[in-house]
Structure formats: C-alpha cells, structure tokens
Design a protein around this motif. Structure first.
Motif, PDB file in Angstrom:
ATOM      1  N   GLU A 295       0.827  -1.200   0.000  1.00 24.27           N
ATOM      2  CA  GLU A 295       0.000   0.000   0.000  1.00 24.27           C
ATOM      3  C   GLU A 295       0.859   1.246   0.000  1.00 24.27           C
ATOM      4  O   GLU A 295       1.998   1.227   0.455  1.00 24.27           O
ATOM      5  CB  GLU A 295      -0.908   0.010   1.225  1.00 24.27           C
ATOM      6  N   GLY A 296       0.279   2.337  -0.503  1.00 20.99           N
ATOM      7  CA  GLY A 296       0.979   3.608  -0.505  1.00 20.99           C
ATOM      8  C   GLY A 296       0.017   4.757  -0.687  1.00 20.99           C
ATOM      9  O   GLY A 296      -1.184   4.559  -0.876  1.00 20.99           O
ATOM     10  N   SER A 297       0.570   5.972  -0.618  1.00 23.92           N
ATOM     11  CA  SER A 297      -0.268   7.159  -0.781  1.00 23.92           C
ATOM     12  C   SER A 297       0.602   8.371  -1.064  1.00 23.92           C
ATOM     13  O   SER A 297       1.827   8.329  -0.945  1.00 23.92           O
ATOM     14  CB  SER A 297      -1.092   7.408   0.487  1.00 23.92           C
ATOM     15  N   CYS A 298      -0.073   9.450  -1.374  1.00 22.99           N
ATOM     16  CA  CYS A 298       0.593  10.743  -1.496  1.00 22.99           C
ATOM     17  C   CYS A 298       0.817  11.311  -0.099  1.00 22.99           C
ATOM     18  O   CYS A 298       0.389  10.722   0.897  1.00 22.99           O
ATOM     19  CB  CYS A 298      -0.250  11.695  -2.347  1.00 22.99           C
ATOM     20  N   LEU A 299       1.422  12.459  -0.011  1.00 21.22           N
ATOM     21  CA  LEU A 299       1.727  13.086   1.276  1.00 21.22           C
ATOM     22  C   LEU A 299       0.474  13.428   2.086  1.00 21.22           C
ATOM     23  O   LEU A 299       0.423  13.209   3.293  1.00 21.22           O
ATOM     24  CB  LEU A 299       2.565  14.347   1.031  1.00 21.22           C
ATOM     25  N   CYS A 300      -0.567  13.927   1.428  1.00 22.14           N
ATOM     26  CA  CYS A 300      -1.773  14.346   2.154  1.00 22.14           C
ATOM     27  C   CYS A 300      -2.802  13.234   2.309  1.00 22.14           C
ATOM     28  O   CYS A 300      -3.756  13.378   3.073  1.00 22.14           O
ATOM     29  CB  CYS A 300      -2.405  15.557   1.473  1.00 22.14           C
TER      30      CYS A 300
ATOM     31  N   VAL B 175      -3.065   0.414  -3.880  1.00 17.57           N
ATOM     32  CA  VAL B 175      -2.705  -0.928  -3.445  1.00 17.57           C
ATOM     33  C   VAL B 175      -2.154  -1.659  -4.651  1.00 17.57           C
ATOM     34  O   VAL B 175      -2.719  -1.586  -5.753  1.00 17.57           O
ATOM     35  CB  VAL B 175      -3.931  -1.690  -2.890  1.00 17.57           C
ATOM     36  N   VAL B 176      -1.056  -2.373  -4.455  1.00 16.56           N
ATOM     37  CA  VAL B 176      -0.481  -3.231  -5.488  1.00 16.56           C
ATOM     38  C   VAL B 176      -0.544  -4.653  -4.969  1.00 16.56           C
ATOM     39  O   VAL B 176      -0.041  -4.945  -3.879  1.00 16.56           O
ATOM     40  CB  VAL B 176       0.983  -2.851  -5.803  1.00 16.56           C
TER      41      VAL B 176
ATOM     42  N   ILE C  61      -6.123   2.237  -7.595  1.00 18.00           N
ATOM     43  CA  ILE C  61      -5.927   3.604  -7.120  1.00 18.00           C
ATOM     44  C   ILE C  61      -7.215   4.077  -6.468  1.00 18.00           C
ATOM     45  O   ILE C  61      -8.290   3.993  -7.064  1.00 18.00           O
ATOM     46  CB  ILE C  61      -5.554   4.548  -8.285  1.00 18.00           C
ATOM     47  N   ARG C  62      -7.095   4.572  -5.255  1.00 23.64           N
ATOM     48  CA  ARG C  62      -8.221   5.198  -4.558  1.00 23.64           C
ATOM     49  C   ARG C  62      -8.001   6.707  -4.587  1.00 23.64           C
ATOM     50  O   ARG C  62      -6.889   7.167  -4.374  1.00 23.64           O
ATOM     51  CB  ARG C  62      -8.300   4.711  -3.117  1.00 23.64           C
ATOM     52  N   GLY C  63      -9.046   7.456  -4.831  1.00 25.34           N
ATOM     53  CA  GLY C  63      -8.890   8.905  -4.948  1.00 25.34           C
ATOM     54  C   GLY C  63      -8.305   9.293  -6.290  1.00 25.34           C
ATOM     55  O   GLY C  63      -7.677  10.339  -6.425  1.00 25.34           O
ATOM     56  N   GLY C  64      -8.534   8.461  -7.282  1.00 20.69           N
ATOM     57  CA  GLY C  64      -7.994   8.699  -8.615  1.00 20.69           C
ATOM     58  C   GLY C  64      -8.442  10.008  -9.232  1.00 20.69           C
ATOM     59  O   GLY C  64      -7.750  10.555 -10.098  1.00 20.69           O
TER      60      GLY C  64
ATOM     61  N   ARG D  99       2.973   9.866 -19.638  1.00 17.66           N
ATOM     62  CA  ARG D  99       2.353  10.871 -18.780  1.00 17.66           C
ATOM     63  C   ARG D  99       2.793  10.596 -17.342  1.00 17.66           C
ATOM     64  O   ARG D  99       3.146   9.467 -16.992  1.00 17.66           O
ATOM     65  CB  ARG D  99       0.835  10.880 -18.906  1.00 17.66           C
ATOM     66  N   ARG D 100       2.779  11.634 -16.533  1.00 15.39           N
ATOM     67  CA  ARG D 100       3.214  11.539 -15.143  1.00 15.39           C
ATOM     68  C   ARG D 100       2.058  11.946 -14.250  1.00 15.39           C
ATOM     69  O   ARG D 100       1.388  12.942 -14.515  1.00 15.39           O
ATOM     70  CB  ARG D 100       4.418  12.450 -14.907  1.00 15.39           C
ATOM     71  N   GLY D 101       1.828  11.167 -13.204  1.00 16.16           N
ATOM     72  CA  GLY D 101       0.710  11.424 -12.310  1.00 16.16           C
ATOM     73  C   GLY D 101       1.169  11.937 -10.966  1.00 16.16           C
ATOM     74  O   GLY D 101       2.128  11.425 -10.395  1.00 16.16           O
ATOM     75  N   PHE D 102       0.474  12.958 -10.478  1.00 21.52           N
ATOM     76  CA  PHE D 102       0.788  13.525  -9.172  1.00 21.52           C
ATOM     77  C   PHE D 102      -0.496  13.929  -8.481  1.00 21.52           C
ATOM     78  O   PHE D 102      -1.537  14.106  -9.113  1.00 21.52           O
ATOM     79  CB  PHE D 102       1.757  14.708  -9.297  1.00 21.52           C
ATOM     80  N   CYS D 103      -0.418  14.070  -7.159  1.00 13.91           N
ATOM     81  CA  CYS D 103      -1.591  14.472  -6.388  1.00 13.91           C
ATOM     82  C   CYS D 103      -1.888  15.942  -6.648  1.00 13.91           C
ATOM     83  O   CYS D 103      -1.016  16.796  -6.522  1.00 13.91           O
ATOM     84  CB  CYS D 103      -1.344  14.240  -4.899  1.00 13.91           C
TER      85      CYS D 103
END
Length: 126
Positions: free
Chosen positions: A3-8, A14-15, A50-53, A66-70
């Motif tokens: 599991e992982g997430s952005c800073l906020c 989940v992988v 991805i949650r909160g996609g 393409r690059r994805g960021f919060c």
C-alpha cells in the motif's frame, strides 16, 4: 500486497503481488518531476488499484508518457507509458517495507552534477 499514498492522503493505492526491483532514472524530466532522481517499480496495471484517482493530475511529458501527481499536495506518484500494460510507481510513496532493492540506474548521462552514484549497481547511460 503493498500500500501507498501521497503526502496528504488524498490519493492512495494498493499493489497486489510482489514488487519488481525498482530502477532509478536520472533523466532531466524525472529529476524535474521528482526533485531528484526518480526511483520507481514497474507493476502490471491489473495489479494496481488507485483510490482517490479523481485527485490524480496527469501531465503528458512526452508523446508516449504521462506523469501522475496528487492535485492537492503535489506528490509525484506515477510514471505511465501510455501504450504499455504496466505503470511505474514512485518507491517513496509506499508505506512500510517494500521487500525489494534498487536494481539499476538509467539515463545517468543526464544526471545532476551535484551528486555521485556510488552504490555499485549497473549504470545505463540511456
């Protein structure tokens, strides 16, 4: 499962399955996107949830990527080669142990002049 997430926390993921050994990309785009070199693991798209996609902003950095960021906190999360069945996920975004180790440095011909690579791993110029 990893599991992982952005800073906020607005974006989490989940992988399923093991994480492949990551690479460290030193190209100028990855350095500008992440603030240093970009260490990521390439996982099958089917293994990623991805949650909160809707909070992921995608920047088309080239014709093929393409690059994805919060959108809220700006955390660099994904490197997406659009036409492939896998996606790169930033190693720094994972929670807890990843059970993997860096395997290679790529695009070292473009690395920043402010650091050296001294870990003994293979280095590809491109």
């Amino acid at each position: 499962m990893h599991e992982g997430s952005c800073l906020c926390g607005a974006v989490s993921f989940v992988v399923t399955g093991d994480l492949p050994p990551p690479d460290a990309c030193h190209c100028s785009q990855c350095r500008k996107h992440s603030g240093h070199f970009f260490a990521s693991t390439d996982v099958p798209r089917a293994a990623l949830t991805i949650r909160g996609g809707d909070n992921v902003t995608w920047f088309r950095s080239s014709e093929k990527v393409r690059r994805g960021f919060c959108a809220t906190c700006g955390s660099s999360l994904f490197w997406d080669p659009i036409a492939h069945d896998w996606i790169g996920i930033a190693m720094g975004a994972f929670e807890g142990p990843t059970d993997t180790r860096l395997r290679i440095h790529i695009y070292v011909a473009n690395k920043g002049d402010y650091y050296d690579i001294g870990d003994g791993l293979p280095q590809n110029q491109q």
